[in-house]
Design a protein around this motif. Sequence first.
Motif, PDB file in Angstrom:
ATOM      1  N   TYR A 110       4.823  -4.649 -17.679  1.00 51.46           N
ATOM      2  CA  TYR A 110       3.923  -5.700 -17.221  1.00 51.46           C
ATOM      3  C   TYR A 110       3.516  -5.396 -15.776  1.00 51.46           C
ATOM      4  CZ  TYR A 110       5.778  -8.117 -21.279  1.00 51.46           C
ATOM      5  OH  TYR A 110       6.141  -8.445 -22.560  1.00 51.46           O
ATOM      6  N   HIS A 111       2.236  -5.568 -15.505  1.00 53.50           N
ATOM      7  CA  HIS A 111       1.699  -5.348 -14.163  1.00 53.50           C
ATOM      8  C   HIS A 111       0.970  -6.610 -13.716  1.00 53.50           C
ATOM      9  CE1 HIS A 111       1.868  -0.813 -14.203  1.00 53.50           C
ATOM     10  NE2 HIS A 111       2.046  -1.090 -15.478  1.00 53.50           N
ATOM     11  N   VAL A 112       1.295  -7.072 -12.535  1.00 53.98           N
ATOM     12  CA  VAL A 112       0.481  -8.103 -11.900  1.00 53.98           C
ATOM     13  C   VAL A 112      -0.223  -7.380 -10.761  1.00 53.98           C
ATOM     14  CG1 VAL A 112       0.391 -10.340 -10.771  1.00 53.98           C
ATOM     15  CG2 VAL A 112       2.159  -9.897 -12.499  1.00 53.98           C
ATOM     16  N   LYS A 113      -1.553  -7.215 -10.908  1.00 58.17           N
ATOM     17  CA  LYS A 113      -2.349  -6.436  -9.961  1.00 58.17           C
ATOM     18  C   LYS A 113      -3.214  -7.357  -9.117  1.00 58.17           C
ATOM     19  CE  LYS A 113      -2.573  -2.410 -12.974  1.00 58.17           C
ATOM     20  NZ  LYS A 113      -3.429  -1.333 -13.480  1.00 58.17           N
ATOM     21  N   ASN A 114      -3.795  -6.772  -8.092  1.00 57.76           N
ATOM     22  CA  ASN A 114      -4.690  -7.479  -7.168  1.00 57.76           C
ATOM     23  C   ASN A 114      -3.992  -8.627  -6.443  1.00 57.76           C
ATOM     24  OD1 ASN A 114      -6.868  -5.800  -7.979  1.00 57.76           O
ATOM     25  ND2 ASN A 114      -7.167  -7.111  -9.761  1.00 57.76           N
ATOM     26  N   LEU A 115      -2.702  -8.475  -6.215  1.00 56.90           N
ATOM     27  CA  LEU A 115      -1.987  -9.476  -5.419  1.00 56.90           C
ATOM     28  C   LEU A 115      -2.518  -9.431  -3.990  1.00 56.90           C
ATOM     29  CD1 LEU A 115       1.676  -8.802  -6.602  1.00 56.90           C
ATOM     30  CD2 LEU A 115       0.259 -10.748  -7.216  1.00 56.90           C
ATOM     31  N   ASP A 116      -2.449 -10.543  -3.322  1.00 58.16           N
ATOM     32  CA  ASP A 116      -2.892 -10.603  -1.928  1.00 58.16           C
ATOM     33  C   ASP A 116      -1.853 -11.363  -1.108  1.00 58.16           C
ATOM     34  OD1 ASP A 116      -4.613 -10.073   0.186  1.00 58.16           O
ATOM     35  OD2 ASP A 116      -5.768 -11.906  -0.122  1.00 58.16           O
ATOM     36  N   ASN A 117      -0.598 -10.962  -1.288  1.00 58.61           N
ATOM     37  CA  ASN A 117       0.502 -11.588  -0.558  1.00 58.61           C
ATOM     38  C   ASN A 117       0.688 -10.861   0.765  1.00 58.61           C
ATOM     39  OD1 ASN A 117       0.967 -13.262  -2.791  1.00 58.61           O
ATOM     40  ND2 ASN A 117       2.316 -11.754  -3.731  1.00 58.61           N
ATOM     41  N   ILE A 118       0.470 -11.554   1.865  1.00 52.35           N
ATOM     42  CA  ILE A 118       0.520 -10.964   3.202  1.00 52.35           C
ATOM     43  C   ILE A 118       1.779 -11.467   3.915  1.00 52.35           C
ATOM     44  CG2 ILE A 118      -0.697 -10.645   5.389  1.00 52.35           C
ATOM     45  CD1 ILE A 118      -2.304  -9.598   3.007  1.00 52.35           C
ATOM     46  N   PHE A 119       2.528 -10.530   4.494  1.00 58.02           N
ATOM     47  CA  PHE A 119       3.769 -10.861   5.192  1.00 58.02           C
ATOM     48  C   PHE A 119       3.774 -10.260   6.597  1.00 58.02           C
ATOM     49  CE2 PHE A 119       4.758 -10.067   0.674  1.00 58.02           C
ATOM     50  CZ  PHE A 119       5.184 -11.327   0.294  1.00 58.02           C
ATOM     51  N   PRO A 120       4.165 -11.033   7.617  1.00 59.62           N
ATOM     52  CA  PRO A 120       4.367 -10.440   8.942  1.00 59.62           C
ATOM     53  C   PRO A 120       5.662  -9.610   8.960  1.00 59.62           C
ATOM     54  CG  PRO A 120       4.845 -12.784   9.001  1.00 59.62           C
ATOM     55  CD  PRO A 120       4.331 -12.477   7.621  1.00 59.62           C
ATOM     56  N   TYR A 121       6.600  -9.963   8.074  1.00 57.20           N
ATOM     57  CA  TYR A 121       7.853  -9.236   7.890  1.00 57.20           C
ATOM     58  C   TYR A 121       8.432  -9.664   6.550  1.00 57.20           C
ATOM     59  CZ  TYR A 121      10.085 -13.617   9.150  1.00 57.20           C
ATOM     60  OH  TYR A 121      10.481 -14.920   9.176  1.00 57.20           O
ATOM     61  N   MET A 122       9.425  -8.934   6.083  1.00 53.32           N
ATOM     62  CA  MET A 122      10.105  -9.281   4.833  1.00 53.32           C
ATOM     63  C   MET A 122      11.610  -9.167   5.043  1.00 53.32           C
ATOM     64  SD  MET A 122       7.751  -7.218   2.034  1.00 53.32           S
ATOM     65  CE  MET A 122       8.531  -5.667   2.413  1.00 53.32           C
ATOM     66  N   ASN A 123      12.348 -10.087   4.466  1.00 53.23           N
ATOM     67  CA  ASN A 123      13.796  -9.981   4.448  1.00 53.23           C
ATOM     68  C   ASN A 123      14.187  -9.384   3.099  1.00 53.23           C
ATOM     69  OD1 ASN A 123      14.358 -11.113   6.988  1.00 53.23           O
ATOM     70  ND2 ASN A 123      14.077 -13.166   6.175  1.00 53.23           N
ATOM     71  N   VAL A 124      14.952  -8.308   3.145  1.00 54.54           N
ATOM     72  CA  VAL A 124      15.332  -7.590   1.935  1.00 54.54           C
ATOM     73  C   VAL A 124      16.831  -7.338   1.962  1.00 54.54           C
ATOM     74  CG1 VAL A 124      15.049  -5.430   0.648  1.00 54.54           C
ATOM     75  CG2 VAL A 124      13.085  -6.466   1.763  1.00 54.54           C
ATOM     76  N   ARG A 125      17.454  -7.497   0.795  1.00 55.21           N
ATOM     77  CA  ARG A 125      18.886  -7.217   0.673  1.00 55.21           C
ATOM     78  C   ARG A 125      19.061  -5.991  -0.216  1.00 55.21           C
ATOM     79  NH1 ARG A 125      23.539  -9.848   1.573  1.00 55.21           N
ATOM     80  NH2 ARG A 125      22.542 -11.826   1.980  1.00 55.21           N
ATOM     81  N   ASN A 126      19.921  -5.096   0.210  1.00 56.18           N
ATOM     82  CA  ASN A 126      20.287  -3.971  -0.641  1.00 56.18           C
ATOM     83  C   ASN A 126      21.220  -4.516  -1.716  1.00 56.18           C
ATOM     84  OD1 ASN A 126      20.581  -1.413  -1.667  1.00 56.18           O
ATOM     85  ND2 ASN A 126      22.058  -0.756  -0.130  1.00 56.18           N
ATOM     86  N   GLY A 127      20.998  -4.126  -2.953  1.00 56.18           N
ATOM     87  CA  GLY A 127      21.827  -4.634  -4.048  1.00 56.18           C
ATOM     88  C   GLY A 127      23.300  -4.407  -3.794  1.00 56.18           C
ATOM     89  N   LYS A 128      24.113  -5.368  -4.203  1.00 53.13           N
ATOM     90  CA  LYS A 128      25.554  -5.221  -4.043  1.00 53.13           C
ATOM     91  C   LYS A 128      26.198  -4.908  -5.388  1.00 53.13           C
ATOM     92  CE  LYS A 128      29.530  -7.270  -1.829  1.00 53.13           C
ATOM     93  NZ  LYS A 128      30.015  -8.319  -0.974  1.00 53.13           N
ATOM     94  N   THR A 129      25.916  -5.754  -6.386  1.00 55.79           N
ATOM     95  CA  THR A 129      26.484  -5.549  -7.716  1.00 55.79           C
ATOM     96  C   THR A 129      25.795  -4.382  -8.407  1.00 55.79           C
ATOM     97  OG1 THR A 129      26.912  -7.905  -7.833  1.00 55.79           O
ATOM     98  CG2 THR A 129      27.020  -6.688  -9.895  1.00 55.79           C
ATOM     99  N   VAL A 130      24.465  -4.409  -8.401  1.00 55.19           N
ATOM    100  CA  VAL A 130      23.667  -3.318  -8.963  1.00 55.19           C
ATOM    101  C   VAL A 130      22.908  -2.717  -7.786  1.00 55.19           C
ATOM    102  CG1 VAL A 130      21.888  -2.690 -10.619  1.00 55.19           C
ATOM    103  CG2 VAL A 130      23.432  -4.601 -11.121  1.00 55.19           C
TER     104      VAL A 130
END
Length: 177
Positions: A110-130
């Motif tokens: 599944y692809h959701v294309k043409n997104l226009d989500n703009i972020f000044p920054y992103m908080n990301v977590r490295n997976g722990k369990t997987v």
Amino acid sequence: MKFYQNKKVLFVAILFIIIVVLLLFVPFRTAVVFYKENTNHIEAFLPIDEKDTFQIIFKHSIHLTDVVEKYQVLGNHEIKQYEIVYEHFGIGMPSNAQEGETFVFEDGKYHVKNLDNIFPYMNVRNGKTVSENRLVWGVDNEHMVYFNKYFKPGAWFKIKVENLSTWQFLKGVRIRE
């Protein structure tokens, strides 16, 4: 005459120092910067140019399939999410597209294309369990590294696009394939 020569030497020395300071400490090179949590400590950085793209791929913790989030670096150093690709509906996965977006099923995903989500920054977590998060970049997405090469499983960081100085480049951890 000696006084004039001393002034000339002093002027050249000051000019040299100014040039060195500018070259070392004035930010000039764009990078995707991974800051440790909510600090100013740079964990790692990926040199990148404006309008370049990168992807963050993570393993869905329930379905154990890849979810691909595609981003572009904007001229104002914001991050634009323009596509998401996944194999299964479920927790955290969209079931259709919003206005202006396109929802398609291609090559078993599944692809959701043409997104226009703009972020000044992103908080990301490295997976722990997987812990199989990956960073992909390059003209044809030819470069890929696992987050675990640079970050501990379970660690989180703030991702921003910023200009770094030569000094930051030299003392930081540059992400490489």
